[in-house]
Design a protein around this motif. Structure first.
Motif, PDB file in Angstrom:
ATOM      1  N   GLU A  59      -9.552  13.196   7.969  1.00 59.24           N
ATOM      2  CA  GLU A  59     -10.730  12.938   7.115  1.00 59.24           C
ATOM      3  C   GLU A  59     -10.580  11.550   6.531  1.00 59.24           C
ATOM      4  OE1 GLU A  59     -11.590  15.776   3.949  1.00 59.24           O
ATOM      5  OE2 GLU A  59     -13.690  15.582   4.565  1.00 59.24           O
ATOM      6  N   ILE A  64     -16.352  12.695   6.784  1.00 56.85           N
ATOM      7  CA  ILE A  64     -16.226  11.994   8.069  1.00 56.85           C
ATOM      8  C   ILE A  64     -14.866  12.367   8.668  1.00 56.85           C
ATOM      9  CG2 ILE A  64     -16.191   9.752   9.236  1.00 56.85           C
ATOM     10  CD1 ILE A  64     -18.877  10.351   7.883  1.00 56.85           C
ATOM     11  N   SER A 205     -19.722  12.615  11.931  1.00 58.17           N
ATOM     12  CA  SER A 205     -18.467  11.857  11.960  1.00 58.17           C
ATOM     13  C   SER A 205     -18.370  11.056  13.243  1.00 58.17           C
ATOM     14  CB  SER A 205     -17.268  12.805  11.903  1.00 58.17           C
ATOM     15  OG  SER A 205     -17.376  13.626  10.773  1.00 58.17           O
TER      16      SER A 205
END
Lengths: 653, 153
Positions: A59, A64, A205
């Motif tokens: 992360e 994301i 993401s």
């Protein structure tokens, strides 16, 4: 900005630089080692990125989630595909794409087999890898591989599309890569993680991380191109061409074209062959034809028939089944029906029938023709249906043959007549010489006999002169008897068959000279006989010949002391000549031509006795053997007689 | 059998005379019988016709046979002699003027014991007759008498 995980971000960026550096290095190496190394690296990367994308996410920023597999490795692969396309063209790129896809399909299959038995109790799993890792790995691998294929093609197609919008390399690459990676960012999670909790998060993401990677890689790859490979880009065609190339469509088309060309070539070859055959048929001075045996008519003929028989091809065809009966000579036609026609039935393929016959031309003249035929077509049952034939006009040859044979006949007749005449003459000669031998000698015997009786019984009543006359009568009758004997001998040589045997003339000469010495002990004669005087002759005639030659030499050297007689051989005019030489009185060469004629004497009878037939006999013996005799001399310096005889193999006589 | 007999088969009277002259000069032969054709020669030898009661009833020691003879020629006479046992072994010398190979061969084939060409030279002629007598009548052992009385052929 507190939420940024700079630590991870820096790792990701350095990963990008590292991967780009390795790949560009391998790419650069292609000029030295070929593209193989690069292809292998790409294949391995693909596996690695699938494994990472399946298992490890960091992360980077709240919400994301980034995997170095899909954000670092996967874009690098696509970038490599793109520069490969830019520098090496669609053909090489195509190879790379298919190589990666095939390698990963193989990996997928292997994964699949692992997944199948990893849970089994007998399997030893020291790190306790979860079984579903392998299951999802397989799933991600197949999705990733399929997507990679689509992405790679899309990269090239989109690049071509953006090339039309912008001339700037950086912009083109950036736009292409952002578009493709965005597409991938959406498609990959859907394909790989459909149904998982954070799928939406993964999509967002992906979009962010891949776009960022696109920017970094565009910078790196463009720089590389700008610094290391500034030159011309590989030639590229239209969309359609590129697509065709990538999809192997072009290969198929080439194949089709090749097949078409081959077909055309084959057709052309057939056409040429046909033309070749037509030319031959047209040029042939002989008649070439096809005759149908079932319908008994000509179905094809070349123009040769017109020059040979005066009928046009159409006229010949129009005659139908009357062609042969009309044109062929009746005698030959009968023979043809009886002998030639049945031969076709037994004719095998490759065999031919050859026959000769006469045909009448349009002007009524007969031509002798020689005909050679093969079976051209057969019925379904294999019976001959059509024959193909060549006809050659042999009239001139036949004429010559006829003329020759008539000459031969005439000659044979003539020889027969002559032989008969000769035999008759020989018979006459034989009976003549018989009566000479018998009837002419008998009275001489009586003349001499009674003369002697007179000499003995009435000597006292005769004067010396009377006795002298009587002795002359006796001498004459004896001389005549000798003459008769010699003549008989001469005629016998002519009629007699000779036998050729190998013999040595030297041996014979030695024997004769000894006898001559015995008969004339008062003479002093030296003789020399050469070595190896072998020849092939009738032994009796050889002796007679040598007797005549040597007794001549003996007689005519009477006034030389000592007399020298030489017998030998020498080379003259390329032939081996025997010779008999003496040192006697010799003769004048101007009379040489009379030497061998019967009854010709070059010396007075008082000087040397003899009938004058000796040399004629010698010449006849030599002629009878196919040889030749000559003589050389000078008065007072002796004479030399040369003769040669053909070499015969005694075995072949 | 002390009497030596020569049978001369010769048609030419001159030749007969020459043989007689030659024979007389040596006086070896006791008796010379002369027949002038082939038929007479056969009659003589087989005791036929005018020779039916020929005496003495003995074979000649030597037959001098010419080849060219009237009626039956010399070769035929010779063949018939040889065909009969009683005369098959009689010494026959062909005495003729021919020296043709054909005549010589045929004579020997028919069974002649000797072949002599009449020499033209009278000295040789005389010598030939003399030597013939010497050889055939004196040196030569005649064939034994067959003992078969000669009968008609």
């Amino acid at each position: 900005m507190e939420q940024f995980n700079f630590f991870h971000l820096s790792i990701f960026i350095s990963q990008c630089v590292l991967v780009a550096a390795v790949l560009l290095f391998l790419f650069r190496l292609r000029t030295v080692m070929g593209t193989g190394l690069l292809f292998v690296a790409l294949g391995v990367l693909q596996y690695m990125q699938v494994f990472l994308a399946n298992s490890l996410y960091v992360e980077l920023f709240p919400g994301i989630m980034v995997s170095s597999g899909s954000a670092v490795l996967f874009p690098a692969t696509l970038f490599t595909v793109l520069i490969l396309y830019l520098r090496e063209g669609a053909l090489v790129t195509r190879t790379a794409i298919y190589a990666i896809v095939v390698a990963n399909m193989l990996l997928f299959l292997l994964q699949f087999t692992l997944w199948y038995h990893i849970d089994h109790p007998s399997v030893y799993n020291p790190y306790h890898l979860p079984a579903n890792l392998f299951t999802s790995n397989a799933r991600v691998l197949i999705t990733g591989t399929l997507l990679l294929f689509v992405d790679a093609v899309l990269v090239i197609v989109l690049y071509e599309f953006f090339s039309r919008l912008s001339g700037l390399l950086f912009l083109r690459i950036l736009l292409t890569m952002v578009s493709v990676l965005s597409f991938d960012a959406i498609m990959f999670p859907i394909g790989s993680f459909w149904g998982t909790e954070r799928m939406q998060e993964l999509i967002i993401s992906g979009l962010v991380s891949k776009s960022a990677a696109a920017v970094i890689y565009t910078l790196l790859f463009t720089t590389y191109l700008w610094v290391f490979e500034k030159g011309e880009m590989a030639a590229r065609g239209s969309f359609r061409d590129v697509f065709a190339l990538l999809s192997y469509r072009q290969k198929f088309e080439v194949m089709q074209q090749t097949r078409k060309r081959e077909q055309m070539d084959a057709e052309k070859a057939i056409q040429q062959r046909q033309q070749f055959i037509e030319h031959i048929i047209h040029l042939s001075p002989d008649v070439l034809y096809i005759y149908d045996l079932l319908e008994r008519k000509n179905v094809f003929s070349n123009n040769g028939i017109q020059s040979m028989l005066g009928y046009s091809v159409e006229e010949i065809k129009a005659m139908g089944d009357q062609l042969i009966p009309t044109l062929m000579h009746p005698e030959d036609f009968a023979y043809y029906l009886e002998h030639t026609l049945p031969r076709y039935a037994g004719l095998k393929d490759g065999e031919f029938v050859e026959h000769q016959y006469r045909m009448q031309n349009k002007n009524g003249q007969w031509h002798w023709l020689n005909c050679k035929e093969i079976i051209y077509q057969r019925t379904d049952e294999g019976e001959p249906a059509q024959i193909l034939g060549v006809v050659h006009d042999i009239s001139k040859q036949k004429e010559a043959e006829l003329e020759l044979s008539s000459y031969k006949d005439q000659l044979e007749k003539l020889v027969k007549i002559r032989t008969a005449e000769l035999e008759e003459a020989n018979r006459e000669l034989e009976s003549f010489s018989y009566s000479v031998s018998h009837d002419l000698r008998a009275p001489l015997t009586r003349m001499d006999g009674f003369s002697k009786a007179l000499q003995q019984a009435y000597a006292h009543q005769l004067e010396e002169k009377g006795l002298h006359y009587l002795s002359r009568i006796r001498a004459s009758s004896q001389q005549m008897a000798a003459l008769i004997d010699d003549l008989l001998l001469l005629s016998r040589i002519t009629t007699q068959q000779i036998i050729r045997l190998e013999l040595d003339l030297g041996d014979i000469a030695q024997d004769i000279l000894k006898k001559l010495q015995d008969a004339h002990p008062q003479r002093r004669v030296d003789w020399q006989i050469g070595q190896d005087l072998t020849t092939c002759m009738d032994p009796r005639l050889a002796r007679l010949m040598m007797e005549n030659l040597l007794s001549n030499a003996w007689k005519y050297s009477y006034n030389s002391s000592p007399s020298i007689i030489e017998v030998g051989k020498c080379l003259k005019e390329g032939k081996e000549w025997f010779f008999v030489k003496d040192n006697g009185v010799g003769f004048d060469m101007q009379y040489a031509h009379q030497l061998f004629a019967p009854f010709q004497r070059l010396h007075a009878a008082t000087e040397v006795e003899g009938s004058g037939i000796g040399l004629a006999t010698v010449k006849r013996i030599i002629s009878k053997h196919g040889g030749q005799i000559t003589a050389e001399s000078e008065p007072g310096k002796g004479a030399i007689f040369f003769f040669w005889l053909p070499i015969y193999d005694a075995q072949h006589e | 059998m002390n009497e030596k007999r020569i049978l001369l088969v010769e048609d030419n009277p001159d030749d007969i005379e020459l043989v007689q002259i030659a024979l007389s000069s040596k006086r070896i032969v006791n008796h010379l019988d002369v027949v002038t054709d082939g038929e007479a020669a056969l009659s003589y030898l087989f005791y036929q016709g005018i020779y039916q009661n020929r005496s003495p009833r003995v074979h000649p020691t030597l037959i001098l046979l010419d080849l060219q003879l009237p009626k039956v020629d010399g070769l035929e006479v010779l063949r018939q002699l040889r065909a009969h046992e009683a005369t098959s072994m009689l010494p026959v010398v062909v005495f003729t003027s021919s020296n043709q190979e054909k005549d010589i061969r045929q004579s020997y084939e028919a069974g002649a014991n000797s072949y002599i060409q009449k020499p033209v030279d009278a000295d040789k002629f005389e010598k030939a007759i003399a030597e013939l007598q010497l050889y055939w009548l004196i040196l030569n052992e005649p064939p034994p008498d067959s003992g078969i009385p000669p009968q008609g052929y």
